[in-house]
Every structure is written in structure tokens, then in C-alpha cells.
Design an enzyme around this catalytic site. Structure first.
Site, PDB file in Angstrom:
ATOM      1  N   ARG A 113       0.839  -1.193   0.000  1.00  0.00           N
ATOM      2  CA  ARG A 113       0.000   0.000   0.000  1.00  0.00           C
ATOM      3  C   ARG A 113       0.876   1.245   0.000  1.00  0.00           C
ATOM      4  NH1 ARG A 113      -1.774   0.773   4.456  1.00  0.00           N
ATOM      5  NH2 ARG A 113      -1.057  -1.080   5.549  1.00  0.00           N
ATOM      6  N   TYR A 265      -1.545  -3.444  -6.763  1.00  0.00           N
ATOM      7  CA  TYR A 265      -1.287  -4.247  -5.571  1.00  0.00           C
ATOM      8  C   TYR A 265      -2.373  -4.161  -4.506  1.00  0.00           C
ATOM      9  CZ  TYR A 265       1.145  -6.725  -1.980  1.00  0.00           C
ATOM     10  OH  TYR A 265       1.467  -7.659  -1.034  1.00  0.00           O
ATOM     11  N   LYS A 274      -9.536  -2.256   1.932  1.00  0.00           N
ATOM     12  CA  LYS A 274      -9.246  -1.129   2.814  1.00  0.00           C
ATOM     13  C   LYS A 274     -10.046   0.111   2.407  1.00  0.00           C
ATOM     14  CE  LYS A 274      -6.936  -3.765   5.194  1.00  0.00           C
ATOM     15  NZ  LYS A 274      -5.603  -4.110   5.563  1.00  0.00           N
ATOM     16  N   HIS A 294     -10.375  -2.556  11.604  1.00  0.00           N
ATOM     17  CA  HIS A 294      -9.290  -3.404  11.102  1.00  0.00           C
ATOM     18  C   HIS A 294      -9.057  -4.523  12.119  1.00  0.00           C
ATOM     19  CE1 HIS A 294      -4.834  -3.492   9.521  1.00  0.00           C
ATOM     20  NE2 HIS A 294      -5.581  -4.355   8.875  1.00  0.00           N
ATOM     21  N   SER A 316      -1.157  -3.693  10.471  1.00  0.00           N
ATOM     22  CA  SER A 316      -0.801  -4.568   9.357  1.00  0.00           C
ATOM     23  C   SER A 316       0.452  -5.375   9.690  1.00  0.00           C
ATOM     24  CB  SER A 316      -0.550  -3.727   8.111  1.00  0.00           C
ATOM     25  OG  SER A 316      -1.714  -3.003   7.803  1.00  0.00           O
ATOM     26  N   CYS A 318       0.947  -7.647  11.907  1.00  0.00           N
ATOM     27  CA  CYS A 318       1.221  -7.819  13.335  1.00  0.00           C
ATOM     28  C   CYS A 318       0.481  -9.005  13.950  1.00  0.00           C
ATOM     29  CB  CYS A 318       0.887  -6.550  14.092  1.00  0.00           C
ATOM     30  SG  CYS A 318       2.037  -5.215  13.738  1.00  0.00           S
ATOM     31  N   ASP A 341      -9.152  -9.902   8.953  1.00  0.00           N
ATOM     32  CA  ASP A 341      -8.646  -8.555   8.679  1.00  0.00           C
ATOM     33  C   ASP A 341      -9.643  -7.442   8.995  1.00  0.00           C
ATOM     34  OD1 ASP A 341      -6.268  -7.170   7.687  1.00  0.00           O
ATOM     35  OD2 ASP A 341      -7.523  -6.499   6.031  1.00  0.00           O
ATOM     36  N   ARG A 436       2.092 -12.182  -0.427  1.00  0.00           N
ATOM     37  CA  ARG A 436       0.787 -12.559   0.142  1.00  0.00           C
ATOM     38  C   ARG A 436       0.174 -13.759  -0.562  1.00  0.00           C
ATOM     39  NH1 ARG A 436      -1.525  -8.807   4.217  1.00  0.00           N
ATOM     40  NH2 ARG A 436       0.139  -7.299   4.440  1.00  0.00           N
TER      41      ARG A 436
HETATM   42  P1  GTP Z   1      -2.173  -7.820   7.548  1.00  0.00           P
HETATM   43  O1  GTP Z   1      -2.708  -8.831   6.616  1.00  0.00           O
HETATM   44  O2  GTP Z   1      -1.100  -6.974   6.952  1.00  0.00           O
HETATM   45  O3  GTP Z   1      -3.241  -6.944   8.147  1.00  0.00           O
HETATM   46  O4  GTP Z   1      -1.359  -8.615   8.710  1.00  0.00           O
HETATM   47  P2  GTP Z   1      -1.818  -9.506   9.943  1.00  0.00           P
HETATM   48  O5  GTP Z   1      -2.114  -8.624  11.112  1.00  0.00           O
HETATM   49  O6  GTP Z   1      -2.865 -10.469   9.552  1.00  0.00           O
HETATM   50  O7  GTP Z   1      -0.460 -10.286  10.326  1.00  0.00           O
HETATM   51  P3  GTP Z   1      -0.085 -11.842  10.182  1.00  0.00           P
HETATM   52  O8  GTP Z   1      -0.927 -12.734  11.037  1.00  0.00           O
HETATM   53  O9  GTP Z   1      -0.030 -12.175   8.755  1.00  0.00           O
HETATM   54  O10 GTP Z   1       1.383 -11.860  10.794  1.00  0.00           O
HETATM   55  C1  GTP Z   1       2.439 -11.134  10.246  1.00  0.00           C
HETATM   56  C2  GTP Z   1       3.749 -11.649  10.737  1.00  0.00           C
HETATM   57  O11 GTP Z   1       3.774 -11.702  12.169  1.00  0.00           O
HETATM   58  C3  GTP Z   1       4.059 -13.050  10.250  1.00  0.00           C
HETATM   59  O12 GTP Z   1       5.388 -13.084   9.800  1.00  0.00           O
HETATM   60  C4  GTP Z   1       3.893 -13.900  11.469  1.00  0.00           C
HETATM   61  O13 GTP Z   1       4.724 -15.021  11.445  1.00  0.00           O
HETATM   62  C5  GTP Z   1       4.221 -12.961  12.613  1.00  0.00           C
HETATM   63  N1  GTP Z   1       3.473 -13.340  13.847  1.00  0.00           N
HETATM   64  C6  GTP Z   1       2.148 -13.555  13.937  1.00  0.00           C
HETATM   65  N2  GTP Z   1       1.790 -13.942  15.198  1.00  0.00           N
HETATM   66  C7  GTP Z   1       2.924 -13.954  15.912  1.00  0.00           C
HETATM   67  C8  GTP Z   1       3.223 -14.268  17.290  1.00  0.00           C
HETATM   68  O14 GTP Z   1       2.353 -14.609  18.092  1.00  0.00           O
HETATM   69  N3  GTP Z   1       4.524 -14.162  17.680  1.00  0.00           N
HETATM   70  C9  GTP Z   1       5.512 -13.769  16.800  1.00  0.00           C
HETATM   71  N4  GTP Z   1       6.749 -13.691  17.257  1.00  0.00           N
HETATM   72  N5  GTP Z   1       5.276 -13.496  15.501  1.00  0.00           N
HETATM   73  C10 GTP Z   1       4.009 -13.570  15.067  1.00  0.00           C
HETATM   74  C1  SPV Z   2      -2.804  -4.556   5.376  1.00  0.00           C
HETATM   75  O1  SPV Z   2      -1.825  -3.920   4.979  1.00  0.00           O
HETATM   76  O2  SPV Z   2      -3.347  -4.318   6.493  1.00  0.00           O
HETATM   77  C2  SPV Z   2      -3.343  -5.654   4.553  1.00  0.00           C
HETATM   78  C3  SPV Z   2      -2.825  -5.830   3.202  1.00  0.00           C
HETATM   79  O3  SPV Z   2      -4.240  -6.348   4.994  1.00  0.00           O
HETATM   80  S1  SPV Z   2      -3.513  -4.781   2.014  1.00  0.00           S
HETATM   81  O4  SPV Z   2      -4.680  -5.432   1.459  1.00  0.00           O
HETATM   82  O5  SPV Z   2      -2.516  -4.547   0.972  1.00  0.00           O
HETATM   83  O6  SPV Z   2      -3.933  -3.543   2.643  1.00  0.00           O
HETATM   84 MN    MN Z   3      -4.777  -5.786   7.188  1.00  0.00          MN
END
Ligand code: GTP
Ligand code: SPV
Ligand code: MN
Length: 654
Positions: A113, A265, A274, A294, A316, A318, A341, A436
Site C-alpha cells: 500500500r 497491488y 481497505k 481493522h 498490518s 502484526c 482482517d 501474500r
Molecule cells: P495484515 O494482513 O497486513 O493486516 O497482517 P496480519 O495482522 O494479519 O499479520 P499476520 O498474522 O499475517 O502476521 C504477520 C507476521 O507476524 C508473520 O510473519 C507472522 O509469522 C508474525 N506473527 C504472527 N503472530 C505472531 C506471534 O504470536 N509471535 C511472533 N513472534 N510473531 C508472530
Molecule cells: C494490510 O496492509 O493491512 C493488509 C494488506 O491487509 S492490504 O490489502 O494490501 O492492505
Molecule cells: Mn490488514
């Protein structure tokens, strides 16, 4: 990729030519060739569109000047045609190791983004952003005047689809026909966007049937790379057309419109996500008395078979997808996934907060996802999925950082940028850090039985969290709703690769919504706070978690499935168990009240829950500065009061 795709492409080619001939003749697919127009409607029938939709399409076709128009019906035949086109144009490659999986790599300048080019345009600037302190740049959204936006659009959209097809995608955010759902129509010149929207939302004729002659959100998207025969088109014919120099993602809430140009993207181009579900969604939510957030939505069942639903806001990259699909390590616990999400939530007539996931798929971060960290995601993604910017293996599979033990030892890896025989020593990561997967939600083995329930699921706990390497304990509970809103407003996190930021810095990301607020953050806080004075609503408990605190040897907490121990504690708190004690920051677990039995890794609980006076004094000071500089007079007085209260507790208790 070292795979011979000729056979696959050939059969698709035959299919496509058969398909086009058939659809041109057949009434069933009702194609009309309108020679008198500058464009040809290749698929679908403009005359059968609801009048408003037809007007929207025709007006924009006049401006964007596509060669052809394709009105998406959402059928499998259409899907096959689109994948054929994407393969023919070299945008996408099959991944024969799996069933109906595809790989695409973007232009390296179009990988995330772009917050700096994302704007909201309203007559009044103050409707969109708080008044930041003079000389300080506002970080809570970018406003653009309608006049400036009009000229930005006028220099971009005319003729932008020359040589391309304009796809018309009717889509529903939320189950088709649900009272909580909303409809949009996206016009795009990217077939990648169509196949992705097909996964992420509900698209096609059934949406038009539900829309009838109703209102919809008008979404216009172009990759910004017209193809003009005889004129050099720059990178127009490369596999991932885009125009990063001129990218703009614009929202016009007063006209229910979204216009996005230049990027193909994710969050820039899949406009239901979003742009609609959060930015315009938050505006609709405030107007209509609900929340567009979110947040992931998950069900948690304890060993007694009792179940509660939680919604959790993390910035994002996290951990939302990971938490939403977690495999609890605590025996007898069961987690189910409603969404990963976005949550649309409203109080029902009994005062119960109910949430739906407006999406139909997961657009999840690939790196770090593995059978060890997120087995349910791994089991979800190996069919009917589109992978963007991951690496590939010579046996037709995918690879990213974290999958080391899941590819054959002798696999030869091609990085997302096309470097063959990639190894760890190549210097760059194999997959882009923001690569992704895009996967239908119903393929998740732990999808919740109510995930498409039009009434939504009852939310009993709201969780905020971020990446806080220092100072912030594993979990705490807000004293009450107002304190919880303050906790959401104070959310901070280390930057990730999901947007254009480089390097690691702790950034404010209130409610994990900083890039997604559709309107003035001060007014957003007023909206959240307004619910505390409503006797008819039952307010859920609010928590804050931090899986990412670090010690000298890395993360102090094993995370992932072990986070079930924290969910268990929150579950018991909601049930009224006396397992919390007051601290300066909120209610923290009484010693021994988080179930740590059977943990494989030794955990330093003291370090995990340590509250340092020095850290929290600095935090209070910094939060005060942030609120003053960024929110100023728009900060509700009760939030300012909460900050004072925190300062006093830090002073007296730590
Ligand atoms: P968006 O799709 O961008 O909104 O991200 P998201 O909040 O869904 O994050 P996602 O669950 O994809 O995690 C992102 C990264 O954080 C990945 O590389 C995970 O491996 C890492 N991660 C997720 N949960 C944990 C956790 O409990 N501990 C640690 N150390 N890393 C974590
Ligand atoms: C985020 O960045 O929080 C996402 C990926 O979930 S995107 O759809 O590119 O915003
Ligand atoms: Mn997101």
C-alpha cells in the site's frame, strides 16, 4: 520456474476461443457487439444492468476509453477465461504442485500500500483530519480538496484503459443480501484484480440481483498503462503493468466513490478491502451507528464447550491472520475463524455487539507462515489460491522465509524477483516481506460455522495489540470502556513491510486504523465513546496484548498457538473470574493465573509483565505530545483525562 506449461496454456487457448465463439452466438451469455461504440462489450450485456450501474459504466468508459468491456458474472467459465488471459499475457503462472494455484510477481516498485498517495477528499478538511499543530505534518490521513483531486484525476484517467479491457465487477461486502452487507461496483483494467476480487469478495450476477436499482459504492481502478499500437508504451506489455510514478488512491465520501490509479497491488487495487470496508465503511458506520474496524474475528471454545467470540485489532503484519487461525496448544481449547482482517460490528436490538466479516477470502502475509506457526493457513492455501511475490520451487510449488523445512532438500528456488537457484547466501530474501496469499475463506479448516451468518457473531471481548519490543506487558485489561478507548487510541507498533515504510521504528497506529480512518480521528473517538452512555448496550471487555516483547535472546513469548494461554485468561475474565489485579496500565494477570503448564519453552514471566517507571513515564509524555500535535482540540476530554490518570498511576504505583 523450470515447468513446462505449454500443454496447460494450449488447452486454455482452445477453451478460450471456443468460449468466445460460443458466447458471441449464444443468448445464454448474451454478448452484444456494439459496433457503433468505441468499445466492444465482449462479455455480458450492458442493457441488462441496473440503470445506475449502466450509467456508471458508460460514463467511465467514455473517459477511460477501454477497447472492450467485460461484465463479470462470477461463473466458473468466466474464471477459466480470466486465468487464460492472465497466463497468455504472462502476468500469472500456474503452480502445478497444487490444485488451481497461481503465482504472480509485481513490478518491484508496486509491492505494498502507498499511504503517502492515499487521499480522502471532502469539502471540509476538518471532516477528514484533525487539525495538527502548526508546522507538524498530520499522520492521521491525507486530505485533498475536491478541486485538486479533480485535476489529479483529470490528468490520469482520460484514455487510461486504451488497448485494455474494462472489467465491471459487481461485489458484495458481506453475505449477499444480508442487512449488514453493502454493495459496490468496481471498474478495473486488471484481470488480476478480477480474479483476486473473486476470492476476496462475493462477485457477479447474484450481486446485481440483490442490488436491483439500489445505491452502490462506485469504485474505479486503472493500472495506468494504456496500450497504444505503434506508440511505445513503456512497461505496458510487461507482466505487471502499473504506473508507480502517478499512483493515487482517492476516496470521495460525499459521492460514495473510490478512484485508484497506477497500482495493481492489494490494498491499492482490491477496492472492497481497505478503501471500501474500512475508509468509506468507517464513515458509513459512524453515520449509521456501527463500527468498521481493522479487526480479525475469532471464536474460542473452552474445554467445557463454552464459546465466546473476540475481535482483535493489530496493525498490518502484526498477527491478525495468525491469531484468527491459531491452533491452541492449551488442551481442550478450540479456535474457529470468522475473519482475519476486517470486522463490521453493530449492537443488535438486545444490546449485544455482533460482527460480520465483510470479506470472503484471506489476503495474508506469506513469510513466517508455516506448518509450525500457522498450520491452518498452510492447509487453506494449497488450492484455488493466488500468490503474489512469493518465491517458487522447481517442482511447481511456492517458497517463502519460514518454509525451509517444507520444501524438498534438493529443491531449486527461484526468488520473487526471478533470481534462479536462490539460496540463503543470495543476500536478499526469497519472497518479498509483504508477499501474500489470496485464498477463499471457506477453505480454512477451522472456519467458524457462523462465518457467513447474516446476523453476525456475538463479540464479548475486543483486543488491541502491536509489536512492542520493549516495556509493554503480554496482556492487560482496560478498567472500563472509556479506558479501553484510550488504550485503542494509544496503540503503537513497530513498522512492518505492509506499507512503504523502511526500517524499524515504533509508530503510532491508533486502533490499528491509522492508514484506514475515513474521517477525523477525534470524531472517531467520539463515536467509540458515545456507546458508554447507552444503557441499552452491553459493552464488551477491552484488552491489550503484546506477543512481541523482546529480551536479550529474542522474543520473550513463544506466541502463535501459545497465545491460547492469553485467550484463556481473557475468557475467564469475561466470565468474571477473580484472576486480575490492578496495575498502573490496567488489570494484569494475578501471579500464576495464566496457565503456563506444558509450555515447551521456558518463559520469564517477570520480564514479560515487568512495568518500568522510566519506560511508562516516557510513554505518557510521548503520548501527550502525540495527542497534542496530531489531534489537538479534537481530542475528546475524556481521553485527555485517561492520559492524566495513567500518568498519575505511573507516578504513584511504579
Ligand atoms: P495484515 O494482513 O497486513 O493486516 O497482517 P496480519 O495482522 O494479519 O499479520 P499476520 O498474522 O499475517 O502476521 C504477520 C507476521 O507476524 C508473520 O510473519 C507472522 O509469522 C508474525 N506473527 C504472527 N503472530 C505472531 C506471534 O504470536 N509471535 C511472533 N513472534 N510473531 C508472530
Ligand atoms: C494490510 O496492509 O493491512 C493488509 C494488506 O491487509 S492490504 O490489502 O494490501 O492492505
Ligand atoms: Mn490488514
Amino acid at each position: 520456474m523450470g515447468i513446462d506449461n505449454t500443454t496447460r496454456v494450449k488447452s486454455s487457448e482452445m477453451f478460450a476461443s471456443h468460449f468466445l465463439n460460443e458466447s458471441a452466438k449464444s443468448d445464454k451469455y448474451a454478448s452484444v457487439i456494439e459496433h457503433q461504440k468505441a468499445y466492444t462489450v465482449l462479455y455480458g450485456n450492458l442493457n441488462k444492468l441496473p440503470a445506475r450501474v449502466r450509467y456508471f459504466v458508460e460514463e467511465n468508459a467514455k473517459v477511460c476509453q477501454p477497447d472492450t468491456i467485460h461484465i463479470c458474472d462470477g461463473t466458473d467459465r468466466e474464471k477459466d477465461l480470466l486465468y487464460y488471459i492472465l497466463q497468455r499475457d504472462g502476468t500469472i503462472k500456474p503452480l502445478p504442485k497444487y490444485e488451481n494455484c497461481w503465482l504472480t510477481s509485481t513490478d518491484p516498485a508496486d509491492v505494498a500500500r502507498v499511504e503517502s498517495r492515499t487521499f480522502i477528499s471532502t469539502q471540509e478538511e476538518h471532516d477528514t483530519v484533525p487539525r495538527s499543530k502548526p508546522g507538524i505534518k498530520c499522520t492521521l490521513g491525507n486530505w485533498m480538496s475536491p478541486t485538486d483531486l479533480q485535476s489529479a484525476l483529470d490528468t490520469r484517467f482520460p484514455g487510461c484503459m486504451k488497448g485494455r479491457t474494462m472489467y465491471v465487477i459487481p461485489f458484495s461486502m458481506g453475505p449477499v443480501g444480508s442487512k449488514l452487507s453493502k454493495i459496490g461496483v468496481q471498474l478495473t483494467d486488471s484481470a488480476y484484480v478480477v480474479v483476486s476480487m473473486r476470492v476476496m469478495t462475493r462477485i457477479g450476477s447474484r450481486v446485481l440481483d440483490a442490488l436491483k436499482d439500489g445505491e452502490f459504492i462506485k469504485c474505479l481502478h486503472s493500472v495506468g498503462k494504456p496500450i497504444t499500437p505503434g506508440i511505445s508504451a513503456g512497461n505496458a506489455m510487461t507482466s505487471w503493468p502499473c504506473n508507480p510514478r502517478d499512483t493515487i488512491v482517492a476516496h470521495l465520501p460525499e459521492r460514495n466513490e473510490i478512484c485508484s490509479y497506477g497500482s495493481g497491488y492489494g490494498g491499492n487495487s482490491l477496492l472492497g478491502k481497505k478503501c471500501f470496508a474500512l475508509r468509506l465503511g468507517s464513515i458509513l458506520a459512524r453515520r449509521e451507528g456501527w463500527f468498521a474496524e481493522h479487526m480479525l474475528i475469532m471464536g474460542v471454545e473452552n474445554p467445557k464447550g463454552q464459546k465466546k467470540y473476540f475481535a482483535a485489532a493489530f496493525p498490518s503484519a502484526c498477527g491478525k491472520t495468525n491469531l484468527a487461525m491459531m491452533e491452541p496448544t492449551l488442551p481442550g481449547y478450540k479456535v474457529t475463524c470468522v475473519g482475519d482482517d476486517i470486522a463490521w460490528m453493530r449492537f443488535d436490538e438486545h444490546g449485544q455487539l455482533r460482527a460480520i466479516n465483510p470479506e470472503a477470502g484471506f489476503f495474508g502475509v506469506a513469510p513466517g507462515t508455516s506448518m509450525k506457526t500457522n498450520p491452518n493457513a498452510m492447509r487453506s492455501v494449497l488450492k484455488n489460491s493466488i500468490f503474489t511475490n512469493v518465491a517458487s520451487t522447481n517442482d511447481g510449488g511456492v517458497f517463502w522465509e519460514g518454509m525451509e523445512s517444507e520444501v524438498p532438500d534438493n529443491a531449486s528456488i527461484t526468488s520473487w524477483t526471478g533470481t534462479e537457484n536462490w539460496t540463503k547466501d543470495t543476500g536478499k530474501t526469497a519472497a518479498h516481506p509483504n508477499s501474500r496469499f489470496c485464498t477463499p475463506a471457506d477453505q480454512c479448516p477451522i472456519i467458524d460455522e457462523n462465518w457467513e451468518n447474516p446476523e453476525g457473531v456475538p463479540i464479548e471481548g475486543i483486543i488491541f495489540g502491536g509489536r512492542r519490543p520493549e516495556g509493554v506487558p503480554l496482556v492487560y485489561e482496560a478498567f472500563d470502556w472509556q479506558h479501553g478507548v484510550f488504550v485503542g487510541a494509544s496503540l503503537k507498533s513497530e513498522t512492518t513491510a505492509a506499507a512503504e515504510y523502511k526500517g524499524k521504528a515504533i509508530m503510532h497506529d491508533p486502533f490499528a486504523m491509522r492508514p484506514f480512518f475515513g474521517y477525523n480521528f477525534g470524531h472517531y473517538l467520539d463515536h467509540w465513546l458515545s456507546f458508554q452512555n447507552k444503557p441499552e448496550v452491553h459493552l464488551p471487555k477491552i484488552f491489550h496484548v503484546n506477543w512481541f516483547r523482546k529480551g536479550p535472546d529474542g522474543f520473550l513469548w513463544p506466541g502463535f498457538g501459545e497465545n491460547s494461554r492469553v485467550l484463556d485468561w481473557m475468557f475467564r475474565r469475561i466470565d468474571g473470574e477473580d484472576c486480575a489485579m490492578t496495575s498502573a496500565v490496567g488489570l494484569i494477570p494475578k501471579p500464576g493465573s495464566i496457565n503456563m503448564s506444558g509450555l515447551e519453552q521456558e518463559v520469564d514471566e517477570d520480564a514479560l509483565f515487568d512495568l518500568s517507571k522510566e519506560f511508562w513515564e516516557a510513554e505518557v509524555k510521548e503520548l501527550g505530545k502525540y495527542f497534542d500535535e496530531q489531534v489537538g482540540e479534537d481530542l475528546p476530554s475524556s481521553i485527555r483525562q485517561e492520559l492524566c490518570n495513567l500518568g498519575e498511576r505511573v507516578n504513584s504505583d511504579l
